[in-house]
Design an enzyme around this catalytic site. Structure first.
Site, PDB file in Angstrom:
ATOM      1  N   LYS A   1       0.823  -1.214   0.000  1.00  0.00           N
ATOM      2  CA  LYS A   1       0.000   0.000   0.000  1.00  0.00           C
ATOM      3  C   LYS A   1       0.860   1.270   0.000  1.00  0.00           C
ATOM      4  CE  LYS A   1      -4.145  -2.046   1.842  1.00  0.00           C
ATOM      5  NZ  LYS A   1      -5.207  -2.063   2.848  1.00  0.00           N
TER       6      LYS A   1
ATOM      7  N   ARG B   1       3.854   5.768  -3.495  1.00  0.00           N
ATOM      8  CA  ARG B   1       5.062   6.291  -4.146  1.00  0.00           C
ATOM      9  C   ARG B   1       4.961   6.145  -5.668  1.00  0.00           C
ATOM     10  NH1 ARG B   1      10.443   7.245  -4.299  1.00  0.00           N
ATOM     11  NH2 ARG B   1      11.656   5.995  -5.722  1.00  0.00           N
TER      12      ARG B   1
ATOM     13  N   GLU C   1      10.067   8.165   0.158  1.00  0.00           N
ATOM     14  CA  GLU C   1      11.275   7.811  -0.590  1.00  0.00           C
ATOM     15  C   GLU C   1      11.386   6.294  -0.733  1.00  0.00           C
ATOM     16  OE1 GLU C   1      13.021   9.717  -2.252  1.00  0.00           O
ATOM     17  OE2 GLU C   1      14.762   8.508  -2.742  1.00  0.00           O
TER      18      GLU C   1
ATOM     19  N   LYS D   1      10.988  -8.052  24.880  1.00  0.00           N
ATOM     20  CA  LYS D   1      10.189  -6.847  25.147  1.00  0.00           C
ATOM     21  C   LYS D   1       9.056  -7.160  26.132  1.00  0.00           C
ATOM     22  CE  LYS D   1       8.872  -2.656  22.808  1.00  0.00           C
ATOM     23  NZ  LYS D   1       8.908  -1.904  21.577  1.00  0.00           N
ATOM     24  N   ALA D   2       8.446  -8.368  25.990  1.00  0.00           N
ATOM     25  CA  ALA D   2       7.349  -8.762  26.884  1.00  0.00           C
ATOM     26  C   ALA D   2       7.864  -8.829  28.321  1.00  0.00           C
ATOM     27  CB  ALA D   2       6.775 -10.099  26.450  1.00  0.00           C
TER      28      ALA D   2
ATOM     29  N   ASP E   1       4.319  -3.394  18.279  1.00  0.00           N
ATOM     30  CA  ASP E   1       5.206  -3.355  17.107  1.00  0.00           C
ATOM     31  C   ASP E   1       5.642  -4.744  16.639  1.00  0.00           C
ATOM     32  OD1 ASP E   1       6.892  -3.903  19.202  1.00  0.00           O
ATOM     33  OD2 ASP E   1       8.527  -2.634  18.461  1.00  0.00           O
TER      34      ASP E   1
ATOM     35  N   LYS F   1      13.690  12.047  21.762  1.00  0.00           N
ATOM     36  CA  LYS F   1      13.970  11.159  22.896  1.00  0.00           C
ATOM     37  C   LYS F   1      15.331  11.507  23.505  1.00  0.00           C
ATOM     38  CE  LYS F   1      11.868   6.978  23.184  1.00  0.00           C
ATOM     39  NZ  LYS F   1      11.702   5.551  22.988  1.00  0.00           N
TER      40      LYS F   1
ATOM     41  N   GLU G   1       2.965  -0.916  14.004  1.00  0.00           N
ATOM     42  CA  GLU G   1       3.626   0.366  14.273  1.00  0.00           C
ATOM     43  C   GLU G   1       4.204   0.927  12.974  1.00  0.00           C
ATOM     44  OE1 GLU G   1       6.531   1.699  17.739  1.00  0.00           O
ATOM     45  OE2 GLU G   1       7.650   0.739  16.126  1.00  0.00           O
TER      46      GLU G   1
ATOM     47  N   ILE H   1      22.444   3.327  13.036  1.00  0.00           N
ATOM     48  CA  ILE H   1      23.752   3.252  13.708  1.00  0.00           C
ATOM     49  C   ILE H   1      23.564   3.052  15.211  1.00  0.00           C
ATOM     50  CG2 ILE H   1      25.758   4.655  14.365  1.00  0.00           C
ATOM     51  CD1 ILE H   1      25.592   5.820  11.533  1.00  0.00           C
TER      52      ILE H   1
HETATM   53  P1  0O2 Z   1      13.333  -2.702  17.347  1.00  0.00           P
HETATM   54  O1  0O2 Z   1      14.468  -3.654  17.402  1.00  0.00           O
HETATM   55  O2  0O2 Z   1      13.603  -1.550  16.445  1.00  0.00           O
HETATM   56  O3  0O2 Z   1      12.017  -3.341  17.079  1.00  0.00           O
HETATM   57  P2  0O2 Z   1      10.709   1.610  24.389  1.00  0.00           P
HETATM   58  O4  0O2 Z   1      10.222   2.379  25.564  1.00  0.00           O
HETATM   59  O5  0O2 Z   1      11.630   2.455  23.492  1.00  0.00           O
HETATM   60  O6  0O2 Z   1      11.361   0.306  24.727  1.00  0.00           O
HETATM   61  P3  0O2 Z   1       7.973   1.695  23.383  1.00  0.00           P
HETATM   62  O7  0O2 Z   1       7.591   2.548  24.525  1.00  0.00           O
HETATM   63  O8  0O2 Z   1       7.142   0.495  23.072  1.00  0.00           O
HETATM   64  O9  0O2 Z   1       9.484   1.187  23.489  1.00  0.00           O
HETATM   65  O10 0O2 Z   1       7.843   2.533  22.115  1.00  0.00           O
HETATM   66  P4  0O2 Z   1       8.738   3.643  21.433  1.00  0.00           P
HETATM   67  O11 0O2 Z   1       9.544   4.422  22.398  1.00  0.00           O
HETATM   68  O12 0O2 Z   1       7.775   4.383  20.596  1.00  0.00           O
HETATM   69  O13 0O2 Z   1       9.752   2.771  20.550  1.00  0.00           O
HETATM   70  C1  0O2 Z   1       9.358   1.788  19.699  1.00  0.00           C
HETATM   71  C2  0O2 Z   1      10.399   1.608  18.614  1.00  0.00           C
HETATM   72  O14 0O2 Z   1      10.917   2.875  18.183  1.00  0.00           O
HETATM   73  C3  0O2 Z   1      11.620   0.835  19.031  1.00  0.00           C
HETATM   74  O15 0O2 Z   1      11.382  -0.546  18.966  1.00  0.00           O
HETATM   75  C4  0O2 Z   1      12.644   1.294  17.997  1.00  0.00           C
HETATM   76  O16 0O2 Z   1      12.410   0.683  16.747  1.00  0.00           O
HETATM   77  C5  0O2 Z   1      12.298   2.749  17.883  1.00  0.00           C
HETATM   78  N1  0O2 Z   1      13.064   3.529  18.858  1.00  0.00           N
HETATM   79  C6  0O2 Z   1      12.593   4.147  19.969  1.00  0.00           C
HETATM   80  N2  0O2 Z   1      13.582   4.763  20.634  1.00  0.00           N
HETATM   81  C7  0O2 Z   1      14.708   4.555  19.940  1.00  0.00           C
HETATM   82  C8  0O2 Z   1      16.082   4.956  20.125  1.00  0.00           C
HETATM   83  O17 0O2 Z   1      16.460   5.645  21.074  1.00  0.00           O
HETATM   84  N3  0O2 Z   1      16.983   4.516  19.179  1.00  0.00           N
HETATM   85  C9  0O2 Z   1      16.616   3.760  18.107  1.00  0.00           C
HETATM   86  N4  0O2 Z   1      17.564   3.396  17.252  1.00  0.00           N
HETATM   87  N5  0O2 Z   1      15.348   3.340  17.929  1.00  0.00           N
HETATM   88  C10 0O2 Z   1      14.400   3.744  18.816  1.00  0.00           C
HETATM   89  P5  0O2 Z   1      12.253  -1.582  19.786  1.00  0.00           P
HETATM   90  O18 0O2 Z   1      11.376  -2.690  20.169  1.00  0.00           O
HETATM   91  O19 0O2 Z   1      12.972  -0.865  20.879  1.00  0.00           O
HETATM   92  O20 0O2 Z   1      13.342  -2.089  18.819  1.00  0.00           O
HETATM   93  P1  0O2 Z   2      13.343  -0.763  -5.421  1.00  0.00           P
HETATM   94  O1  0O2 Z   2      13.290  -1.180  -6.848  1.00  0.00           O
HETATM   95  O2  0O2 Z   2      14.730  -0.900  -4.839  1.00  0.00           O
HETATM   96  O3  0O2 Z   2      12.739   0.583  -5.154  1.00  0.00           O
HETATM   97  P2  0O2 Z   2      10.982  -6.198   0.004  1.00  0.00           P
HETATM   98  O4  0O2 Z   2      10.426  -7.421   0.695  1.00  0.00           O
HETATM   99  O5  0O2 Z   2      12.232  -6.491  -0.781  1.00  0.00           O
HETATM  100  O6  0O2 Z   2       9.948  -5.454  -0.808  1.00  0.00           O
HETATM  101  P3  0O2 Z   2      11.943  -5.437   2.578  1.00  0.00           P
HETATM  102  O7  0O2 Z   2      12.539  -6.791   2.653  1.00  0.00           O
HETATM  103  O8  0O2 Z   2      10.889  -5.071   3.552  1.00  0.00           O
HETATM  104  O9  0O2 Z   2      11.411  -5.158   1.120  1.00  0.00           O
HETATM  105  O10 0O2 Z   2      13.020  -4.375   2.906  1.00  0.00           O
HETATM  106  P4  0O2 Z   2      14.416  -4.079   2.262  1.00  0.00           P
HETATM  107  O11 0O2 Z   2      14.835  -5.166   1.328  1.00  0.00           O
HETATM  108  O12 0O2 Z   2      15.313  -3.745   3.385  1.00  0.00           O
HETATM  109  O13 0O2 Z   2      14.165  -2.751   1.456  1.00  0.00           O
HETATM  110  C1  0O2 Z   2      12.904  -2.361   0.935  1.00  0.00           C
HETATM  111  C2  0O2 Z   2      13.083  -1.387  -0.173  1.00  0.00           C
HETATM  112  O14 0O2 Z   2      13.737  -0.228   0.342  1.00  0.00           O
HETATM  113  C3  0O2 Z   2      13.927  -1.939  -1.289  1.00  0.00           C
HETATM  114  O15 0O2 Z   2      13.331  -1.476  -2.484  1.00  0.00           O
HETATM  115  C4  0O2 Z   2      15.272  -1.247  -1.104  1.00  0.00           C
HETATM  116  O16 0O2 Z   2      15.909  -1.009  -2.344  1.00  0.00           O
HETATM  117  C5  0O2 Z   2      14.858   0.068  -0.487  1.00  0.00           C
HETATM  118  N1  0O2 Z   2      15.929   0.618   0.343  1.00  0.00           N
HETATM  119  C6  0O2 Z   2      16.524   0.084   1.431  1.00  0.00           C
HETATM  120  N2  0O2 Z   2      17.464   0.897   1.927  1.00  0.00           N
HETATM  121  C7  0O2 Z   2      17.435   2.008   1.142  1.00  0.00           C
HETATM  122  C8  0O2 Z   2      18.159   3.236   1.161  1.00  0.00           C
HETATM  123  O17 0O2 Z   2      19.017   3.478   2.011  1.00  0.00           O
HETATM  124  N3  0O2 Z   2      17.832   4.153   0.188  1.00  0.00           N
HETATM  125  C9  0O2 Z   2      16.860   3.919  -0.738  1.00  0.00           C
HETATM  126  N4  0O2 Z   2      16.562   4.889  -1.648  1.00  0.00           N
HETATM  127  N5  0O2 Z   2      16.187   2.773  -0.801  1.00  0.00           N
HETATM  128  C10 0O2 Z   2      16.457   1.831   0.135  1.00  0.00           C
HETATM  129  P5  0O2 Z   2      12.388  -2.427  -3.317  1.00  0.00           P
HETATM  130  O18 0O2 Z   2      11.047  -2.322  -2.712  1.00  0.00           O
HETATM  131  O19 0O2 Z   2      12.956  -3.792  -3.420  1.00  0.00           O
HETATM  132  O20 0O2 Z   2      12.337  -1.766  -4.703  1.00  0.00           O
END
Ligand code: 0O2
Ligand code: 0O2
Length: 267
Positions: free
Chosen positions: A23, A28, A41, A56-57, A73, A113, A140, A154
């Site tokens: 969807k 796009r 994008e 997480k649980a 999530d 955050k 989510e 990172i």
């Molecule tokens: P994963 O591996 O990405 O699925 P929390 O309190 O952060 O433990 P909460 O309250 O359920 O979780 O929700 P929140 O704060 O909205 O965060 C949900 C998700 O947001 C996280 O999932 C991360 O994907 C992303 N996120 C939130 N805070 C940060 C952060 O400080 N750094 C990064 N890199 N991602 C963040 P999960 O389950 O933590 O991890």
């Molecule tokens: P196109 O032709 O590259 O636009 P999938 O199951 O393959 O549809 P998945 O496994 O959920 O998708 O995630 P994945 O493989 O990490 O990346 C999904 C889409 O995001 C792919 O495009 C990647 O090319 C694109 N993508 C990932 N990282 C980046 C990035 O850093 N920059 C940009 N511009 N695109 C990124 P599609 O859907 O295969 O098609």
């Protein structure tokens, strides 16, 4: 719970992730087909790993039989945007849809955050039609810019490395990097119109080239090799030295030629 049981529970989440990816990717595609700049994008999606679900649980004290209702999530979609204001365009698009019910939203762009994390989160209730009937699941949606995504990726890896917590010194560097990423977002926003003009020009140019190439193929199929070759060399010359206006004129010329020779072929 056994792995087989987990696999059964995760089926509707897998389906939801696939459907939601389609969807959002379609939005796009539609913008691009209209030669317009998409606020989206790229889109990625995943179903949370069983080990992460359990972790997480445990962290939030959620009993296993409540996971589906309290863990929001298990199905996760990430929507990446070029510009900060595109995020809010995507949010509006989602708010106007009838197939996803918004449970709540968290704006971690205004409310950054502690870690430096920025993103817009939407928790939605989404209907999935399985082989055994309709089921609602929670998903989510994380909407963020490319710079925010770069930083979060990172930071996520470092979190993985430092299981006991990222050392304070690295934490403050990460916070500075998050602010630098946000400054970058603000800077590109200032030249957004320039960037969008350049991208639009590129889209229009590539669509004109596609149309002309298709018409050349039509001329070949009508047996008009000489004309097709002529248009091909005109196209090559414009691509290397010409501008968009010349491309548009060539498109008009070849369209007229196709109409003419098609008419002759059928008379
Ligand atoms: P994963 O591996 O990405 O699925 P929390 O309190 O952060 O433990 P909460 O309250 O359920 O979780 O929700 P929140 O704060 O909205 O965060 C949900 C998700 O947001 C996280 O999932 C991360 O994907 C992303 N996120 C939130 N805070 C940060 C952060 O400080 N750094 C990064 N890199 N991602 C963040 P999960 O389950 O933590 O991890
Ligand atoms: P196109 O032709 O590259 O636009 P999938 O199951 O393959 O549809 P998945 O496994 O959920 O998708 O995630 P994945 O493989 O990490 O990346 C999904 C889409 O995001 C792919 O495009 C990647 O090319 C694109 N993508 C990932 N990282 C980046 C990035 O850093 N920059 C940009 N511009 N695109 C990124 P599609 O859907 O295969 O098609």
């Amino acid at each position: 719970m056994q792995t087989r049981e987990w696999k059964r529970i995760l089926i509707p989440y897998q389906q939801a992730v696939e459907e939601l990816k389609v969807k959002f990717k379609s939005i796009r595609r539609e913008y691009r087909k209209r030669n317009d700049i998409s606020p989206i994008e790229f889109v990625t999606g995943r179903v949370k790993e069983i080990s992460s679900i359990l972790e997480k649980a445990k962290k939030f004290d959620i009993p296993l039989n409540r996971i589906e209702y309290e863990l929001e999530d298990i199905a996760g979609i990430r929507i990446m945007c070029q510009f900060v204001n595109d995020i809010y365009k995507v949010v509006e698009i989602i708010r106007n849809r009838k197939d996803m019910q918004i449970m709540y939203e968290k704006d971690y762009i205004f409310n950054v955050k502690e870690s430096g994390y920025r993103s817009y989160h939407m928790i939605i209730k989404y209907p999935v039609y399985t082989a055994f009937g309709e089921q609602y699941i929670l998903a989510e949606l994380q909407i963020r810019t490319l710079a925010m995504n770069f930083w979060a990726t990172i930071e996520h890896s470092l979190n993985y490395k430092y299981k006991q917590g990222i050392p304070v010194e690295i934490q403050s560097r990460l916070k500075a990097a998050a602010d630098a990423a946000f400054t970058l977002d603000q800077l590109v926003l200032d030249i957004k119109d320039e960037i969008m003009d350049a991208q639009k020009l590129f889209e229009v140019k590539s669509s004109l080239v596609t149309d002309i190439t298709n018409h050349i193929l039509t001329l070949i199929s009508l047996g008009r090799m000489k004309e097709a070759t002529g248009f091909q060399s005109d196209l090559e010359a414009i691509i290397s030295d010409g501008d968009i206006l010349e491309l548009a004129t060539l498109k008009e010329k070849i369209e007229n030629a196709v109409v003419l020779y098609r008419g002759k072929a059928f008379n």
